[in-house]
Design an enzyme around this catalytic site. Sequence first.
Site, short mmCIF file in Angstrom:
data_model
loop_
_atom_site.label_atom_id
_atom_site.label_comp_id
_atom_site.label_asym_id
_atom_site.label_seq_id
_atom_site.Cartn_x
_atom_site.Cartn_y
_atom_site.Cartn_z
N GLY A 176 -21.19 6.16 4.65
CA GLY A 176 -20.26 6.52 3.59
C GLY A 176 -20.82 6.09 2.25
N VAL A 177 -21.30 7.05 1.47
CA VAL A 177 -21.90 6.73 0.17
C VAL A 177 -21.12 7.42 -0.95
CG1 VAL A 177 -24.20 6.12 0.94
CG2 VAL A 177 -23.65 8.52 0.59
N GLY A 178 -19.80 7.27 -0.87
CA GLY A 178 -18.92 7.84 -1.88
C GLY A 178 -18.70 6.87 -3.02
N LYS A 220 0.86 -1.19 0.00
CA LYS A 220 0.00 0.00 0.00
C LYS A 220 0.89 1.23 0.00
CE LYS A 220 -4.57 0.81 0.36
NZ LYS A 220 -5.65 0.00 -0.19
N VAL A 245 -17.64 3.80 -3.38
CA VAL A 245 -18.16 2.43 -3.28
C VAL A 245 -19.58 2.42 -2.74
CG1 VAL A 245 -17.86 0.19 -2.15
CG2 VAL A 245 -15.86 1.44 -2.98
N GLY A 246 -19.82 3.22 -1.72
CA GLY A 246 -21.10 3.19 -1.02
C GLY A 246 -22.31 3.45 -1.90
#
Length: 369
Positions: free
Chosen positions: A188-190, A88, A192-193
Amino acid sequence: MTDVTDGVLHTLFQSDQGGHEQVVLCQDRATGLKAVIAIHSTALGPALGGTRFYPYATEEAAVADALNLARGMSYKNAMAGLEHGGGKAVIIGDPEQIKTEELLLAYGRFVASLGGRYVTACDVGTYVADMDVVSRECRWTTGRSPENGGAGDSSVLTSYGVFQGMRASAQHLWGDPTLRGRKVGVAGVGKVGHYLVEHLLEDGAEVVITDVRADAVRRITEAHPEVAVAEDTDALIRTEGLDIYAPCALGGALNDDTVPVLTAKVVCGAANNQLAHAGVEKDLADRKILYAPDYVVNAGGVIQVADELHGFDFDRCKAKASKIFDTTLAIFARAKEDGIPPAAAADRIAEQRMAEARSGQVLGKTAQV
């Protein structure tokens, strides 16, 4: 050295959370780049993991995050059946303030200097367009746009994999692999969400969402007025009648404060490193909350970007991501058989695969001698 730095070095060299093969500190004063590349393991193949661009409070915090995330990628890639180890990278700073083409090119040169030991992709704060820039300096870059030979947005299959993990959780707990009639809270609805919400609605779930960004919430509610909104994550996890909680933002969502007040019977989400510290998995089990290990269910994205290295085929990737359903069920079965939490069962399976790979490497070297 400060105590924090000592803590990072202890993690790297002495603790059970360490064992990393290589950590690279990168700096380019001309562009303002400060980055950390952590390679946890190459036992299964070149380390693969995204690049996070985030305004860490300290450089030490950035190193610690890179170490944790890289280790998580080793386990994720092992459980996804990929021929990749874990790595990472983090770039320190606010991407809204300091991200430039020159900075990304400088970062690409640092990744390229590792000669393929680390393959990068998108993560929090980086996007497909950024990987297109990085790839101009580094051929070990995935998550690029289709126009540049890539697979595009890996969030699509990340969300699909999480959905498969939820289906497996429903099968294990309620005997039916559907979310129809279940109340699911998504924090969290960015990137991926918001895709996950679409899957849930299509399957007939009742959805409650929250996000610190008003525009992210508005995008969902304007398209789907039936979706309810919680004021914040604290309110969401206390929602009455919640069946499943899906943390899809940053890590540490499951901690000493949140676990005791969770109303959900299942936790299954896209965020990395959801368990704030060792022991939280037992706290969840003690409350009879079924935890689908994050690095197992959110592996759809890494499956997608890994496939890009061999000539991307979406249908092939989706078929592999569909197997997250079976893998999750196998983990629940192993946990029951061994009398341990699912997180520990997943770790055992992943560690076994990495150990077998390392053993094979040693045997191969011995044979050559």
